[in-house]
Write a protein that holds these residues in place. Sequence first.
Motif, mmCIF file in Angstrom:
data_model
loop_
_atom_site.group_PDB
_atom_site.id
_atom_site.type_symbol
_atom_site.label_atom_id
_atom_site.label_comp_id
_atom_site.label_asym_id
_atom_site.label_seq_id
_atom_site.Cartn_x
_atom_site.Cartn_y
_atom_site.Cartn_z
ATOM 1 N N SER A 259 0.825 -1.209 0.000
ATOM 2 C CA SER A 259 0.000 0.000 0.000
ATOM 3 C C SER A 259 0.859 1.259 0.000
ATOM 4 O O SER A 259 0.428 2.303 -0.498
ATOM 5 N N LEU A 262 1.695 1.702 -3.619
ATOM 6 C CA LEU A 262 0.467 2.060 -4.335
ATOM 7 C C LEU A 262 0.035 3.488 -4.023
ATOM 8 O O LEU A 262 -0.427 4.216 -4.909
ATOM 9 N N ARG A 270 -7.520 5.417 -4.596
ATOM 10 C CA ARG A 270 -7.536 4.160 -5.332
ATOM 11 C C ARG A 270 -6.979 3.016 -4.497
ATOM 12 O O ARG A 270 -7.486 1.879 -4.558
ATOM 13 N N THR A 271 -5.955 3.296 -3.716
ATOM 14 C CA THR A 271 -5.383 2.255 -2.869
ATOM 15 C C THR A 271 -6.410 1.746 -1.868
ATOM 16 O O THR A 271 -6.559 0.542 -1.652
ATOM 17 N N ALA A 273 -9.689 1.929 -2.164
ATOM 18 C CA ALA A 273 -10.756 1.220 -2.884
ATOM 19 C C ALA A 273 -10.373 -0.238 -3.105
ATOM 20 O O ALA A 273 -11.191 -1.161 -2.911
ATOM 21 N N ILE A 274 -9.122 -0.485 -3.496
ATOM 22 C CA ILE A 274 -8.647 -1.859 -3.685
ATOM 23 C C ILE A 274 -8.741 -2.625 -2.369
ATOM 24 O O ILE A 274 -9.192 -3.783 -2.322
ATOM 25 N N ALA A 275 -8.345 -1.982 -1.288
ATOM 26 C CA ALA A 275 -8.357 -2.642 0.017
ATOM 27 C C ALA A 275 -9.761 -3.059 0.425
ATOM 28 O O ALA A 275 -9.988 -4.191 0.874
ATOM 29 N N VAL A 277 -12.468 -3.573 -1.417
ATOM 30 C CA VAL A 277 -13.011 -4.625 -2.279
ATOM 31 C C VAL A 277 -12.451 -5.983 -1.853
ATOM 32 O O VAL A 277 -13.193 -6.968 -1.720
ATOM 33 N N LEU A 278 -11.145 -6.055 -1.633
ATOM 34 C CA LEU A 278 -10.524 -7.312 -1.209
ATOM 35 C C LEU A 278 -11.060 -7.760 0.148
ATOM 36 O O LEU A 278 -11.284 -8.954 0.380
ATOM 37 N N ALA A 305 -5.842 -6.852 3.073
ATOM 38 C CA ALA A 305 -6.815 -5.772 2.886
ATOM 39 C C ALA A 305 -6.929 -4.897 4.132
ATOM 40 O O ALA A 305 -7.002 -3.662 4.038
ATOM 41 N N LEU A 370 -16.079 1.348 1.506
ATOM 42 C CA LEU A 370 -15.815 1.625 0.091
ATOM 43 C C LEU A 370 -16.629 2.829 -0.380
ATOM 44 O O LEU A 370 -16.117 3.714 -1.084
#
Length: 387
Positions: A259, A262, A270-271, A273-275, A277-278, A305, A370
């Motif tokens: 992270s 990222l 964006r970082t 958001a990825i976290a 979702v995972l 995440a 999110l």
Amino acid sequence: MSIIVLRWWPRLLPLLAATISVGTDAWVVAGFLPRLADDMGVSIATAGLSVTVFAVAYALAAPVLAALTSTIRPRLVITVALAVLSVANIACAVSTGFTLFLGGRVLAALAASIVTPAAGVLAARVAGEQHRGRALALVIAGLTIATAVGVPVGSALASIASWRAALLGVAVLGITAGLLIHRTAPNPPAGAHQRVAERLAPLMQPRIVAILGLTTLGMAAAYVPYAYVARLLPTGNSGWLVGVLTAYGIGAVAGSLASGNLTDKLGSNRTLAIAYVLMALSFAALAARPSAIAVVAAAAVWGAASWMQTPPQQHRLLAAAPTNGPVTIGTNASALYAGIAAGNALGATLLTAGSTYMCLVAAAGAVAALMWNLVLSLRPRRAEVVL
């Protein structure tokens, strides 16, 4: 002004040792919760309150103690706090009643609430603006390395010897880290003198409050099932507990370090958001009551995440607040532990409903985080910060 060096990361390794000590202390109890409950003559849910009490004490103390200690050289602050942390763990290890044990956990939380923010601010000053995300991630990685190594080792030690031996081991770790910090850590001047009220004033800014709220929500979702991770395993597979904790910890280390890169490359929004979702996907998988090996795999994603959240949130706060770093990062740590406390308390409430329901609630929390992050990404940002 930042203290910028070309090879910044070796200078942060002593700080990594400090946060490994804090992280091991914070979560080692999860590895021996049933044994603690049996020895103290309380239920598992009651024993789990020791996790909640630690988190609440940390959450309440972090911003105030960060403000009070901000005019002292950070190396001295961290060294003394680690000494207090070790004393607190010794007190817990020799306690004969659950009330005394809780008192020791509160003292440990107060010490820990000083270490992590001071280490984060010192890391940001050493690395400079260009590497800030990676510097913060490296220090936070200490907390996650603790979940990968310290907590499983503590759980194994509790199985071989006792939970008291595990806490004495944490005390030795804290003393060792304190000596390392005292002898080798960077030692920049203390911050400028300000009244406590002046240092806490930025916390009233709406955007900062919103960012801190996201930290609390995201960590609450992440920690709903953590103290009760043994319940996620299929019946008769309790021997997999150390494997699950280890997988979670390895994922947490990988997630926190990734992270940082990222955040520097993609940005905080964006970082995060990825976290989230995972996180939602891992909880959905755990809710399906999979096999033990699948629980291990899902725990690795869950850990990654969960700990992808902290570096981008710290980076976002430092960019949003034209104020001093210690209180900003200290308050984020406070919000983080408030989330852990809330998640743990909710997990205890949902324990009787079953692990499936507990994981579905955690997944819903990740989805809510999110959405919150999406709203924050639409807000204007400010870029100046004084450390």
